[in-house]
Design a protein around this motif. Structure first.
Motif: not given
Ligand code: FE
Length: 347
Positions: A76-86, A256-271
């Protein structure tokens, strides 16, 4: 007649109980490898009655699993720790773009995906981390490393330690450099970094910090939370490491200093997509944002959240200039960056 009526009402009751059971579940695939997050999951469950099932893996593992599972995925939820992967997951269609006023109001537009065709947002940054330079105080000064560009200086020959160039944290930093300098200059810079390395890239960010303290490396690159974790540690060995090194938030007089994100999303097939949105909204709330700051030494992504973290304060002196690139642009450069790394022999 009487019997069938009661059978019917039993069936209705049974069906609604099933729906309720479904309503009270949330399946999370998480790449957040931080034990201090546990309290957030339990607080959410306590507040909402929603039971969380969690699968932990690294970003690449989660993406591969989602692709393999397709429409049958329970995520249902995906949590990733990098902008490139998101960005990668968004482009691969693994997320369900959502509309949430709470999230749109809380998270600045440069820290989330560009609006999708339906006006929804595929992912939201939920915390940020700075990618900083640490150095051996006996060998170098702060001004030697006050920009990422300076890591290419000949004075660092045989001194630079950094984890694999293909690691998402570096792909994102180099993707940001490509935005700032353009691809040609970035490739020249990367080539010089390879020429300055003290050793072939190995280990994680903490290993680079320890390499500086041991004298094997003169300068290194790390995400801030690894350093903050050591600064706040009660282990004397960690204290001995942090005493030996200096930290610089690079590019304070430029972008400025490079900032990365950890982020979240709803999965495509979330029930359980309603619960998924509710959970992401919770992660953007001041309580959870404070937890990112105090538990895992990250900066809140949500606007106007105050927090108190002694290590982050000590590192920055209170405030610093952070890069304001749209983080989605950084992700888009990762293929280009990987090709540059291959050409210059950055392992
Ligand atoms: Fe990490």
């Amino acid at each position: 007649m009487k019997l069938s009526k009661s059978l019917l009402s039993f069936a209705c009751l049974w069906a609604s109980t099933l729906v309720m059971a479904q309503d009270k579940v949330l399946n999370i695939y998480s790449a957040r490898h931080y034990p201090t997050d546990e309290v957030m999951y339990s607080d959410f469950s306590k507040d909402t009655g929603i039971k969380i099932n969690r699968v932990d893996a690294d970003d690449a593992g989660i993406l591969a699993r989602l692709k393999a599972e397709g429409a049958a995925s329970p995520a249902d939820v995906i949590l990733l720790v990098d902008a490139a992967r998101l960005w990668r997951a968004e482009v691969d269609g693994l997320f369900l773009p959502i509309k949430s006023t709470k999230l749109e109001e809380a998270i600045p537009s440069n820290l989330r995906a560009k609006p999708a065709d339906n006006g929804g947002t595929a992912w939201f940054g939920l915390s940020t981390r700075a990618r900083v330079i640490v150095y051996d105080k006996l060998k170098f000064n702060k001004t030697d490393v006050d920009s990422y560009e300076k890591l290419a200086d000949a004075k660092f020959k045989g001194s630079l330690c950094i984890r694999s160039g293909s690691h998402p944290y570096n792909l994102s930093l180099f993707g940001a450099m490509t935005e700032h300098l353009g691809p040609q200059k970035t490739e020249v810079w990367l080539k010089s970094l390879v020429g300055n390395m003290a050793r072939s890239p190995k280990g994680g960010d903490t290993d680079q910090i320890k390499g500086v303290a041991s004298g094997e490396c003169g300068v290194a690159v790390t995400n801030t939370y690894y350093l903050a974790r050591m600064m706040r540690s009660s282990n004397p060995a960690d204290k001995a490491v942090t005493d030996k090194i200096g930290v610089v938030f690079p590019n304070q007089t430029s972008w400025g200093t490079h900032m990365n994100v950890a982020g979240g999303a709803v999965a495509r097939h979330a029930k359980n997509s309603d619960n998924a949105v509710k959970f992401l909204e919770y992660l953007a709330s001041p309580a959870a944002q404070n937890h990112f700051a105090n538990g895992n030494n990250e900066w809140p992504a949500a606007k106007g959240v105050s927090f108190d973290n002694p290590a982050l304060k000590a590192m920055t002196g209170g405030s610093f200039k952070s890069e304001l690139l749209p983080i989605s642009a950084v992700g888009m450069n990762q293929i280009k960056v990987q090709q540059m790394l291959d050409r210059v022999g950055f392992k």
